[in-house]
Write a protein that holds these residues in place. Structure first.
Motif, PDB file in Angstrom:
ATOM      1  N   SER A 138       0.781   5.264  -2.173  1.00  0.00           N
ATOM      2  CA  SER A 138      -0.016   4.145  -1.661  1.00  0.00           C
ATOM      3  C   SER A 138       0.437   3.651  -0.295  1.00  0.00           C
ATOM      4  O   SER A 138       0.003   2.595   0.160  1.00  0.00           O
ATOM      5  CB  SER A 138       0.050   2.969  -2.640  1.00  0.00           C
ATOM      6  OG  SER A 138       1.393   2.510  -2.774  1.00  0.00           O
ATOM      7  N   THR A 139       1.301   4.409   0.362  1.00  0.00           N
ATOM      8  CA  THR A 139       1.828   3.982   1.653  1.00  0.00           C
ATOM      9  C   THR A 139       2.079   5.224   2.505  1.00  0.00           C
ATOM     10  O   THR A 139       2.544   6.245   1.999  1.00  0.00           O
ATOM     11  CB  THR A 139       3.142   3.200   1.476  1.00  0.00           C
ATOM     12  OG1 THR A 139       2.875   1.971   0.792  1.00  0.00           O
ATOM     13  CG2 THR A 139       3.784   2.877   2.813  1.00  0.00           C
ATOM     14  N   ARG A 182      -6.432  -1.070   9.267  1.00  0.00           N
ATOM     15  CA  ARG A 182      -7.575  -1.959   9.027  1.00  0.00           C
ATOM     16  C   ARG A 182      -8.592  -1.333   8.066  1.00  0.00           C
ATOM     17  O   ARG A 182      -9.082  -2.000   7.158  1.00  0.00           O
ATOM     18  CB  ARG A 182      -8.250  -2.288  10.357  1.00  0.00           C
ATOM     19  CG  ARG A 182      -9.484  -3.187  10.225  1.00  0.00           C
ATOM     20  CD  ARG A 182     -10.191  -3.381  11.555  1.00  0.00           C
ATOM     21  NE  ARG A 182      -9.363  -4.078  12.524  1.00  0.00           N
ATOM     22  CZ  ARG A 182      -8.761  -3.508  13.556  1.00  0.00           C
ATOM     23  NH1 ARG A 182      -8.879  -2.190  13.756  1.00  0.00           N
ATOM     24  NH2 ARG A 182      -8.039  -4.210  14.400  1.00  0.00           N
ATOM     25  N   GLY A 240      -6.004   0.590   4.775  1.00  0.00           N
ATOM     26  CA  GLY A 240      -4.833  -0.030   4.186  1.00  0.00           C
ATOM     27  C   GLY A 240      -5.038  -1.504   3.930  1.00  0.00           C
ATOM     28  O   GLY A 240      -6.171  -1.974   3.779  1.00  0.00           O
ATOM     29  N   ASP A 241      -3.937  -2.246   3.898  1.00  0.00           N
ATOM     30  CA  ASP A 241      -4.034  -3.684   3.616  1.00  0.00           C
ATOM     31  C   ASP A 241      -4.168  -4.511   4.891  1.00  0.00           C
ATOM     32  O   ASP A 241      -4.085  -5.736   4.852  1.00  0.00           O
ATOM     33  CB  ASP A 241      -2.834  -4.143   2.791  1.00  0.00           C
ATOM     34  CG  ASP A 241      -1.520  -4.156   3.570  1.00  0.00           C
ATOM     35  OD1 ASP A 241      -1.513  -3.754   4.750  1.00  0.00           O
ATOM     36  OD2 ASP A 241      -0.493  -4.566   2.990  1.00  0.00           O
ATOM     37  N   THR A 250      -2.136  -4.383   7.593  1.00  0.00           N
ATOM     38  CA  THR A 250      -0.890  -4.665   8.289  1.00  0.00           C
ATOM     39  C   THR A 250      -0.179  -3.373   8.662  1.00  0.00           C
ATOM     40  O   THR A 250      -0.419  -2.310   8.091  1.00  0.00           O
ATOM     41  CB  THR A 250       0.072  -5.526   7.444  1.00  0.00           C
ATOM     42  OG1 THR A 250       0.494  -4.779   6.291  1.00  0.00           O
ATOM     43  CG2 THR A 250      -0.595  -6.813   7.007  1.00  0.00           C
ATOM     44  N   GLY A 281      -0.678   0.372   1.716  1.00  0.00           N
ATOM     45  CA  GLY A 281      -1.995   0.424   1.095  1.00  0.00           C
ATOM     46  C   GLY A 281      -2.850   1.607   1.491  1.00  0.00           C
ATOM     47  O   GLY A 281      -3.997   1.712   1.060  1.00  0.00           O
TER      48      GLY A 281
END
Length: 436
Positions: free
Chosen positions: A274-275, A298, A301-302, A304, A317
């Protein structure tokens, strides 16, 4: 989870050995967003990003500034901060206004003291370790609200370690170590003792420790804990324990864990499904690479990005492995077998007047098999941005390049290599060794 800071919420040279005289003839000239440094390629701005965290919108703002005012690139530091280079004279007001609008300048008085590194994978890799994100947000708010903290040097460093030991190994002045169950250990410099505090009070305890340092360093010229003499460092630890009690914080001195000898940067590639974690060759991100990273954060992911103290970028994310291929095709490091793995360099010529060589080009020309040791190329004896732990040191001198190996804090006798690119490449490769 670590979150981007928003209002109001060089790499520096290595510290002096403990106890070494630190009398200085001038104030701290460490650059910031408002105090720019005059380099050979123009002005330099260092934008502090506590924990290396910024939102995609903030990344867009930095990219715009780099393109509009600088050389178009984002330069990463060994503390997870970002630098803008080749800025024109007189751009300070415009720079400050745009950084402030993006939430990257929450306090003008504190912008140079927001030096905080944090475990880049905290809360992301499924390790079960505590998430230091709340400490990061809390410490930044407390720093920006403290008038006393504004007196800290731009070199003073906080580290927030989730228990894996990665940023604990970076030699910070004040370190918080997460413990199982939610507590924390507060480490002051390299002291063998630590202070046990609750997780809820950890950020406040770190600020108290930094403010207490200021009182004990008064008149000594010391900017970092390691620059204090042994007696003063012992008095500092006792003073921190007293001040924590006076502030109403539960604090108990305990034997601290040994500080890890080697930093452990995040692995490249997909982490915990997930990263994404990538490296940046020589810490210099082009405009196209930076735009791609912000877009990936953007859209996939989350929202950031986390810049790491090892000049890498973590994208929380992001779950599509195919995106890793796109980042690799853009020139970023996506696996440990990249020849760029472990290779670092200062800015060198033509950006730095003190540099004796274009060490970035020389480092690129000497790429080969991945070495067992990292290597850092320096244009002069200041060795700006060199790694911690064991490493190969390559320094430009008037006689050629000196190559030595640093192990356990000790440096072997350097070998001087005259201006012969092939011989230099072979010497560096032999010093690094090869991974089996």
């Amino acid at each position: 989870m670590l979150a981007a800071m928003s209002p109001p919420a060089t790499s520096p040279p290595p510290p002096k050995p403990a106890g070494e005289s630190s009398a200085r003839t001038r104030g701290d000239a460490c650059p910031g967003s408002l105090r720019l440094h005059a380099a050979d390629d123009g002005a330099l701005a260092r934008v502090r990003l506590p924990g290396g965290v910024l939102g995609a919108g903030q990344a867009d703002a930095l990219g715009e500034l780099a393109n509009r005012l600088g050389d178009g690139d984002i330069h990463l530091t060994s503390r997870g901060n970002a630098q803008l280079r080749a800025l024109p004279a007189g751009c300070g007001d415009e720079l400050a206004q745009l950084l402030g609008s993006a939430g990257l300048l929450p306090s003008a008085r504190h912008e140079r003291v927001r030096n905080v590194v944090a475990s880049p994978l905290s809360g992301l890799d499924g390790s079960g370790r505590p998430d230091v994100g709340p400490w990061l947000a809390g410490l930044d708010r407390l720093l920006c609200a403290s008038e006393r903290a504004a007196r800290l040097s731009g070199r003073f460093l906080f580290a927030l370690d989730d228990g894996r030991g990665d940023v604990d190994a970076l030699g910070a002045d004040v370190t918080l170590l997460a413990r199982p169950g939610g507590g924390a250990l507060l480490r002051i410099g390299a002291a063998a003792e630590a202070v046990r505090v609750s997780g809820a009070q950890a950020a406040r305890a770190a600020l108290v420790a930094a403010e207490t340092f200021l009182e004990h360093a008064r008149g000594s010229g010391s900017w970092r804990v390691s620059e204090l003499d042994e007696d003063t460092r012992q008095a500092l630890f006792a003073g921190v324990v007293r001040e924590l009690g006076a502030a109403g914080l539960d604090a108990a001195p305990v034997e601290g864990p040994a500080r890890p000898a080697e930093p452990t940067p995040p692995p490249f590639g997909v982490v915990n499904g997930s990263t994404l974690s990538v490296g940046v060759p020589l810490g210099r991100i082009t405009a196209a690479q930076w735009t791609l990273l912000a877009h990936t954060a953007r859209q996939h992911g989350d929202g950031t990005l986390r810049l790491t103290p090892w000049r890498g970028v973590v994208l929380p994310g992001v779950v599509q492995e195919g995106l890793l291929d796109a980042l690799g095709e853009a020139g970023l490091i996506t696996s440990a077998d990249s020849p760029w793995t472990g290779v670092g360099a200062c800015i060198g010529r033509p950006g730095c007047a003190k540099s004796l060589a274009d060490v970035q080009s020389q480092a690129a020309a000497a790429l080969g098999q991945v070495g067992a040791l990292p290597v850092h190329w320096s244009g002069c004896a200041r060795r700006c941005g060199h790694p911690h732990g064991d490493w190969v040191d390559v320094v430009a001198t008037p006689e050629g390049h000196q190559v030595s190996v640093v192990r356990g804090g000790h440096r072997n006798a350097p070998v001087t290599v005259p201006e012969d690119p092939a011989a230099l490449s072979d010497t560096v490769a032999a010093a690094r060794g090869h991974q089996s």
